[in-house]
Design a protein around this motif. Structure first.
Motif, PDB file in Angstrom:
ATOM      1  N   ASP A 182      55.194 -18.618  34.199  1.00  0.00           N
ATOM      2  CA  ASP A 182      54.553 -18.271  32.922  1.00  0.00           C
ATOM      3  C   ASP A 182      54.520 -16.763  32.690  1.00  0.00           C
ATOM      4  OD1 ASP A 182      52.711 -17.511  34.798  1.00  0.00           O
ATOM      5  OD2 ASP A 182      51.014 -18.571  33.890  1.00  0.00           O
ATOM      6  N   SER A 183      55.248 -15.999  33.523  1.00  0.00           N
ATOM      7  CA  SER A 183      55.335 -14.530  33.420  1.00  0.00           C
ATOM      8  C   SER A 183      54.007 -13.842  33.664  1.00  0.00           C
ATOM      9  CB  SER A 183      55.917 -14.108  32.059  1.00  0.00           C
ATOM     10  OG  SER A 183      57.236 -14.574  31.928  1.00  0.00           O
ATOM     11  N   CYS A 231      61.455 -14.407  30.241  1.00  0.00           N
ATOM     12  CA  CYS A 231      61.290 -14.144  28.819  1.00  0.00           C
ATOM     13  C   CYS A 231      61.483 -12.652  28.611  1.00  0.00           C
ATOM     14  CB  CYS A 231      59.916 -14.601  28.321  1.00  0.00           C
ATOM     15  SG  CYS A 231      58.533 -13.770  29.147  1.00  0.00           S
ATOM     16  N   SER A 232      61.598 -12.247  27.354  1.00  0.00           N
ATOM     17  CA  SER A 232      61.798 -10.831  27.067  1.00  0.00           C
ATOM     18  C   SER A 232      60.668 -10.302  26.187  1.00  0.00           C
ATOM     19  CB  SER A 232      63.152 -10.615  26.382  1.00  0.00           C
ATOM     20  OG  SER A 232      63.365  -9.247  26.118  1.00  0.00           O
ATOM     21  N   ASP A 249      59.312 -12.444  23.784  1.00  0.00           N
ATOM     22  CA  ASP A 249      58.690 -13.632  23.205  1.00  0.00           C
ATOM     23  C   ASP A 249      58.051 -14.484  24.292  1.00  0.00           C
ATOM     24  OD1 ASP A 249      61.043 -14.235  24.407  1.00  0.00           O
ATOM     25  OD2 ASP A 249      61.747 -15.643  22.882  1.00  0.00           O
ATOM     26  N   CYS A 250      57.306 -13.841  25.188  1.00  0.00           N
ATOM     27  CA  CYS A 250      56.712 -14.554  26.316  1.00  0.00           C
ATOM     28  C   CYS A 250      55.570 -15.453  25.840  1.00  0.00           C
ATOM     29  CB  CYS A 250      56.192 -13.567  27.352  1.00  0.00           C
ATOM     30  SG  CYS A 250      57.496 -12.511  28.043  1.00  0.00           S
ATOM     31  N   PRO A 279      55.748  -9.137  30.313  1.00  0.00           N
ATOM     32  CA  PRO A 279      56.428  -9.697  31.494  1.00  0.00           C
ATOM     33  C   PRO A 279      56.584  -8.717  32.648  1.00  0.00           C
ATOM     34  CG  PRO A 279      58.050  -9.054  29.863  1.00  0.00           C
ATOM     35  CD  PRO A 279      56.699  -8.746  29.258  1.00  0.00           C
ATOM     36  N   TYR A 311      67.441 -11.125  30.956  1.00  0.00           N
ATOM     37  CA  TYR A 311      67.207 -12.251  30.044  1.00  0.00           C
ATOM     38  C   TYR A 311      68.313 -12.307  28.997  1.00  0.00           C
ATOM     39  CZ  TYR A 311      65.029 -15.067  26.373  1.00  0.00           C
ATOM     40  OH  TYR A 311      64.768 -16.031  25.422  1.00  0.00           O
ATOM     41  N   PRO A 312      68.942 -13.466  28.827  1.00  0.00           N
ATOM     42  CA  PRO A 312      68.866 -14.662  29.682  1.00  0.00           C
ATOM     43  C   PRO A 312      69.664 -14.489  30.979  1.00  0.00           C
ATOM     44  CG  PRO A 312      70.379 -15.027  27.857  1.00  0.00           C
ATOM     45  CD  PRO A 312      69.782 -13.670  27.637  1.00  0.00           C
TER      46      PRO A 312
END
Length: 609
Positions: free
Chosen positions: A105-106, A446-447, A449-450, A456, A544-545
């Motif tokens: 979940d970062s 994620c970048s 849009d976590c 992150p 990412y990705p």
């Protein structure tokens, strides 16, 4: 003009010689960092609250965990988050801490390894506390017990840390398993295709050993009679075993294996501290190239003699008393002087029995025949009075206290009459004109849009590999490499970032490469290259990705060095000097104009008459 030039030269030379004089000076800053809270066992480092500042995880009374968050005001580390003894089963003590994002979940979670206080065996029970908005909320108790502290690694290449180790069963040689915390539930799977017998305490590692930018698996094992090593190479996301290599029988005590680019050739080297007798009066550090078919050990330090005093490693206890933590022989590595070659901190004991303390081992060119094949060796700094002033030192490690790319030191000592360790923080006043690049590779789950709009940055990610190539000031090719969080057990105290020294070359880094683990069945390397990286910068890489390296992003943060200050002083001095010249010329021109106007006015009046 001569006076201004002389003044600038004097300022520059004064600053230069002052920097050279303090190149290896240390300053005790314990009170500034912790105030009166400088006690406990420093167990791990990580950015818990995602503010790009590294926090410190400290065990207290062997049954509580306190997270000291970095702050901008003194004391610079303040206790904020706690795990109390009431949240753990009764009679269990904490033996290790491994921060990481175990549920994807970062947000940073915290893994604790524990043992029964009344048992002398190393059977380890694991708990994971879940991170939630910079707090810890809930936990999971793994339903299996390990024979030793597990290795935290990315076994399946999904950039979520997994838990690898040998399970406590009646057939330990065939019970290596990996635990995935899918949906915050423990899912167990067999790990390796062949049985192994793990050494206790182990020094297993998750590190790239063949420079293909994919982390391999290194295991410290035994074949029933001899201690040795096994390397499992990751060729296609799966691990393939190489032949077992045994340790020479002359080694009576063997310490923890460490991996670092010791000689600056871009490959990871295997360092092994060992004792040639049971009392460690004959101590040495050896280097073995991981690619060798047979274990060929080259000594890089054998001289532990200081005048009339002989020093050696602290011999580990075969059976430590129940409820007490005793660390194996360990090297904590870092580039102290930013020359591009990693140095080490180690605990040595006076063989006469008069005490033990921490020492700095500097990586220097080889000066004897025994290490000529490596070209480098360690030299003990016997004259580090600041380290020597800490009596009873038990652990010493590197840590970038002020986030400026210069590695400072943290030392734990055992004071008489006190149960807990005393924490000492030593600032590295290294001010020579050396450069570095500091790299941290995030999970890339994620970048921007976590989930939950979290940042992150607060994840410790095992497995990424960093390498650079550049040209030094003399025109020679220079390269180095490092793995991120390759080891996690027995207070490895590895930093969640890599600091690569560049020496005195102020050139841009020609190429910086970053690679991450790959999933099973994938043969293509997950690797990206950046060019023209500015020295003295911190690079935060977000892969990412994962399967599209060209889409990976990197955030660059600059850290000004001492030479920048000197350059600014010289530039300001030159500007002031030019302004003075311009002012003088302008004043002289104005006087000439006034004189000409008076003459012109006089001439006009004379003609009118």
């Amino acid at each position: 003009m001569r006076m201004w030039i002389l003044f600038i030269k004097i300022c520059t030379l004064t600053a230069y010689f002052a920097a050279q004089h303090s190149a290896f000076a240390l300053q005790n800053v314990t009170a500034d960092l912790f105030g009166s809270e400088n006690y406990g066992t420093v167990a791990a480092f990580g950015d818990f609250n995602s503010d790009k500042q590294t926090d410190i995880f400290i065990i207290r009374e062997q049954c509580e965990l306190v997270i000291f968050l970095a702050d901008l005001k003194a004391p610079y580390f303040k206790p904020k988050v706690h795990i109390t003894k009431d949240e753990l089963p009764k009679d269990f003590i904490i033996t290790g801490v491994v921060p990481g994002d175990y549920d994807g979940d970062s947000q940073m979670d915290v893994l604790l390894t524990t043992q029964l206080k009344t048992k002398t065996t190393s059977d380890t029970r694991v708990f994971v506390f879940w991170g939630n908005n910079q707090t810890l909320d809930g936990k999971v108790d793994l339903n299996k017990t390990f024979v030793d502290q597990p290795l935290i690694m990315d076994f399946n290449g999904d950039m979520i840390p997994d838990i690898f180790g040998v399970i406590s069963t009646t057939v330990p040689e065939s019970s290596t398993e990996v635990c995935y915390l899918t949906g915050r539930n423990a899912v167990w799977q067999p790990a390796l295709t062949l049985p192994v017998k793990m050494r206790v305490p182990h020094s297993n590692a998750f590190i790239d050993l063949n420079r293909d930018f994919t982390a391999d698996l290194f295991l410290t094992t035994h074949d029933g009679t001899n201690l040795g090593f096994e390397t499992w190479i990751n060729k296609d996301g799966n691990f393939t075993r190489t032949p077992f290599r045994s340790i020479p029988e002359k080694f009576k005590k063997v310490g923890q294996s460490s991996f670092v680019d010791f000689d600056g050739d871009g490959f990871q080297d295997h360092l092994l501290p060992a004792c040639l007798d049971d009392s460690c009066q004959r101590s040495a550090i050896y280097l073995a190239k991981p690619g060798d078919a047979e274990l060929q050990l080259v000594p890089v330090l054998t001289d532990f003699q200081q005048r009339e005093t002989l020093w050696g490693f602290v011999p580990p206890l075969t059976k430590p008393p129940a409820g007490e933590l005793h660390n194996p022989i360990t090297l904590h590595l870092g580039d102290y002087n930013l020359d591009g070659f990693p140095d080490a901190l180690v605990i040595l004991r006076n063989t006469s029995g008069s005490g033990q303390q921490a020492f700095l081992l500097e990586n220097v060119p080889c000066n004897n025949a025994s290490c000529k094949d490596v070209g480098r060796m360690f030299r003990v700094h016997w004259d580090q009075s600041d380290l020597g002033a800490i009596a009873g030192a038990t652990v010493a490690t590197f840590f970038d206290i002020y986030e400026d790319g210069i590695l400072d030191m943290i030392v734990l000592s055992k004071a008489e009459g006190k149960e807990s360790f005393v924490i000492h923080a030593l600032k590295n006043n290294f001010e020579a004109d050396a450069y570095f690049v500091k790299v941290i590779v995030l999970s890339g789950l994620c970048s921007n849009d976590c989930p939950g709009n979290v940042r992150p940055f607060g994840v410790n990610q095992p497995g990424p590999y960093v390498s650079y190539t550049t040209v030094d000031s003399n025109g020679y090719l220079k390269n180095a490499s490092a793995g991120q969080l390759s080891q996690s057990a027995h207070l490895s105290l590895q930093l969640p970032y890599t600091v690569l020294g560049l020496g005195r070359s102020a050139n841009f880094l020609d190429h910086l490469y970053v690679g991450i683990p790959r999933p099973p069945g994938e043969t293509d390397m997950r690797k990206q290259e950046w060019t023209a990286i500015i020295p003295n910068s911190q690079l935060i890489v977000i892969p990412y990705p994962h399967n599209e390296p060209r889409s990976w992003s990197a955030k660059l943060y600059l850290t000004p060095s001492n030479i920048v200050l000197l350059t600014a002083i010289a530039l300001i001095g030159v500007c002031v000097f030019i302004l003075v010249i311009i002012g003088v010329l302008h004043w002289q021109e104005k006087k000439a104009d006034d004189r000409e106007k008076r003459q012109e006015a006089h001439r006009f009046h004379f003609d009118a008459m």
